[in-house]
Design a protein around this motif. Structure first.
Motif, PDB file in Angstrom:
ATOM      1  N   ARG A   1      12.594  -6.064   6.692  1.00  0.00           N
ATOM      2  CA  ARG A   1      12.291  -6.432   5.304  1.00  0.00           C
ATOM      3  C   ARG A   1      11.959  -5.218   4.454  1.00  0.00           C
ATOM      4  O   ARG A   1      12.322  -5.153   3.267  1.00  0.00           O
ATOM      5  N   TRP A   2      11.257  -4.243   5.018  1.00  0.00           N
ATOM      6  CA  TRP A   2      10.753  -3.137   4.218  1.00  0.00           C
ATOM      7  C   TRP A   2      11.431  -1.817   4.572  1.00  0.00           C
ATOM      8  O   TRP A   2      10.835  -0.746   4.476  1.00  0.00           O
ATOM      9  N   SER A   3      12.690  -1.892   4.957  1.00  0.00           N
ATOM     10  CA  SER A   3      13.436  -0.686   5.347  1.00  0.00           C
ATOM     11  C   SER A   3      13.573   0.311   4.202  1.00  0.00           C
ATOM     12  O   SER A   3      13.764   1.508   4.425  1.00  0.00           O
ATOM     13  N   ASP A   4      13.461  -0.185   2.967  1.00  0.00           N
ATOM     14  CA  ASP A   4      13.593   0.702   1.807  1.00  0.00           C
ATOM     15  C   ASP A   4      12.263   1.269   1.330  1.00  0.00           C
ATOM     16  O   ASP A   4      12.213   2.017   0.346  1.00  0.00           O
ATOM     17  N   VAL A   5      11.190   0.919   2.015  1.00  0.00           N
ATOM     18  CA  VAL A   5       9.864   1.430   1.644  1.00  0.00           C
ATOM     19  C   VAL A   5       9.505   2.582   2.576  1.00  0.00           C
ATOM     20  O   VAL A   5       9.385   2.402   3.787  1.00  0.00           O
ATOM     21  N   GLY A   6       9.344   3.743   2.029  1.00  0.00           N
ATOM     22  CA  GLY A   6       9.057   4.912   2.847  1.00  0.00           C
ATOM     23  C   GLY A   6       7.593   5.012   3.222  1.00  0.00           C
ATOM     24  O   GLY A   6       6.716   4.475   2.545  1.00  0.00           O
ATOM     25  N   GLY A   7       7.334   5.693   4.334  1.00  0.00           N
ATOM     26  CA  GLY A   7       5.968   6.006   4.708  1.00  0.00           C
ATOM     27  C   GLY A   7       5.273   5.014   5.608  1.00  0.00           C
ATOM     28  O   GLY A   7       4.117   5.232   5.986  1.00  0.00           O
TER      29      GLY A   7
ATOM     30  N   LEU B   1       0.829  -1.209   0.000  1.00  0.00           N
ATOM     31  CA  LEU B   1       0.000   0.000   0.000  1.00  0.00           C
ATOM     32  C   LEU B   1       0.860   1.254   0.000  1.00  0.00           C
ATOM     33  O   LEU B   1       0.516   2.253  -0.637  1.00  0.00           O
ATOM     34  N   ALA B   2       1.993   1.200   0.691  1.00  0.00           N
ATOM     35  CA  ALA B   2       2.898   2.350   0.694  1.00  0.00           C
ATOM     36  C   ALA B   2       3.435   2.625  -0.706  1.00  0.00           C
ATOM     37  O   ALA B   2       3.543   3.786  -1.123  1.00  0.00           O
ATOM     38  N   THR B   3       3.756   1.573  -1.461  1.00  0.00           N
ATOM     39  CA  THR B   3       4.267   1.771  -2.818  1.00  0.00           C
ATOM     40  C   THR B   3       3.190   2.327  -3.750  1.00  0.00           C
ATOM     41  O   THR B   3       3.517   2.903  -4.791  1.00  0.00           O
ATOM     42  N   LEU B   4       1.921   2.151  -3.384  1.00  0.00           N
ATOM     43  CA  LEU B   4       0.819   2.697  -4.182  1.00  0.00           C
ATOM     44  C   LEU B   4       0.490   4.140  -3.810  1.00  0.00           C
ATOM     45  O   LEU B   4      -0.432   4.735  -4.378  1.00  0.00           O
ATOM     46  N   GLY B   5       1.232   4.686  -2.844  1.00  0.00           N
ATOM     47  CA  GLY B   5       1.040   6.079  -2.462  1.00  0.00           C
ATOM     48  C   GLY B   5       0.086   6.304  -1.316  1.00  0.00           C
ATOM     49  O   GLY B   5      -0.306   7.444  -1.051  1.00  0.00           O
ATOM     50  N   MET B   6      -0.286   5.237  -0.620  1.00  0.00           N
ATOM     51  CA  MET B   6      -1.172   5.391   0.536  1.00  0.00           C
ATOM     52  C   MET B   6      -0.373   5.847   1.764  1.00  0.00           C
ATOM     53  O   MET B   6       0.852   5.835   1.763  1.00  0.00           O
ATOM     54  N   LYS B   7      -1.122   6.179   2.817  1.00  0.00           N
ATOM     55  CA  LYS B   7      -0.514   6.492   4.110  1.00  0.00           C
ATOM     56  C   LYS B   7      -0.850   5.337   5.058  1.00  0.00           C
ATOM     57  O   LYS B   7      -1.877   5.358   5.740  1.00  0.00           O
ATOM     58  N   PRO B   8      -0.002   4.298   5.096  1.00  0.00           N
ATOM     59  CA  PRO B   8      -0.355   3.081   5.824  1.00  0.00           C
ATOM     60  C   PRO B   8       0.154   3.072   7.264  1.00  0.00           C
ATOM     61  O   PRO B   8       1.300   3.431   7.546  1.00  0.00           O
TER      62      PRO B   8
END
Length: 234
Positions: A91-97, A68-75
């Motif tokens: 695992r998701w340290s490179d995914v912001g937000g 959901l974060a990669t889709l631009g949501m605020k999760p």
């Protein structure tokens, strides 16, 4: 005081591997509602646009939340297990937000000031929380028209309501015990409508034809309606 359920889910986390690096389509993030790989609907069930706020009740190691974060949501994800949240951060340290909290679902919904565009749970806190306490709080935590959706195993015939789940710990330890709530689809529909939800669908999605397992997935979706919640539920 430490919630005894946290230790149970920490134990569960040790036995559960991280999500695959890619799915069958070669995607590095994806949304999965079922216990089967590459099966069932995806994030479209939540009807969210980029920028929407979404809450995962029992986010585990964060795979759906990261997508959901990669889709631009605020999760926002909550989980009782510190180990699960640790796996999510690794695992998701490179995914912001991503916003992650160690919290009980009822306590978080009571205390947060955020009103979400969607709230969901995949084999998570909705399954393991008394729905007559959680459902009205989820309704109150949603924007009008917001989606509430969850998935879990369907109930065993004749075994309805509050049941016991046993989480293995070690050869010399008794299993940890956590409660879960199992209902047939029509009961879930009636309960959600009782607390103000509309457009309720509750179905059992069959297992994939090629899989040797046969247990389907109970998938429930509803939209916050206009009517007030019963005061006795809070």
């Amino acid at each position: 005081m430490t919630d005894p359920r946290s230790a149970a889910w920490d134990t569960y986390s040790q036995a559960k591997p991280q999500r695959r690096q890619t799915n069958a389509k070669g995607e590095t993030t994806w949304f999965n509602w079922t216990q089967y790989a590459d099966h069932g609907p995806g994030a479209e069930l939540l009807a969210l646009r980029p920028g929407a706020s979404v809450l995962d009740l029992g986010c585990g190691s964060g795979g759906n939340l990261a997508h959901l974060a990669t889709l631009g949501m605020k999760p926002v994800g909550i989980d009782l297990s510190a180990r699960q949240l640790g796996k999510a951060r690794d695992r998701w340290s490179d995914v912001g937000g991503l916003e992650l909290h160690q919290a009980d679902a009822l306590a978080y919904l009571r205390d947060t000031s955020t009103i979400f565009d969607a709230i969901y749970s995949v084999f998570g806190a909705v399954w393991f929380t008394d729905p007559r306490l959680l459902v009205p709080l989820a309704h109150a935590g949603l924007q009008p028209g917001g989606v509430f959706a969850f998935s879990q195993r369907p109930p065993v015939k004749g075994c309805y309501g509050c049941q016991a789940s046993y989480v293995p710990r070690g050869a010399d330890e008794d299993p940890a015990i956590v409660k879960r709530w199992d209902y047939e689809p029509d009961i879930w529909s009636a309960l959600l409508e009782e607390y103000g939800f509309a457009e309720v669908t509750a179905t059992v999605l069959p297992a994939p034809e090629h899989d040797k397992r046969t247990v389907g997935t109970l998938l429930v979706r509803a939209v916050r309606g206009d009517q007030a919640q019963p005061c006795s539920a809070m």
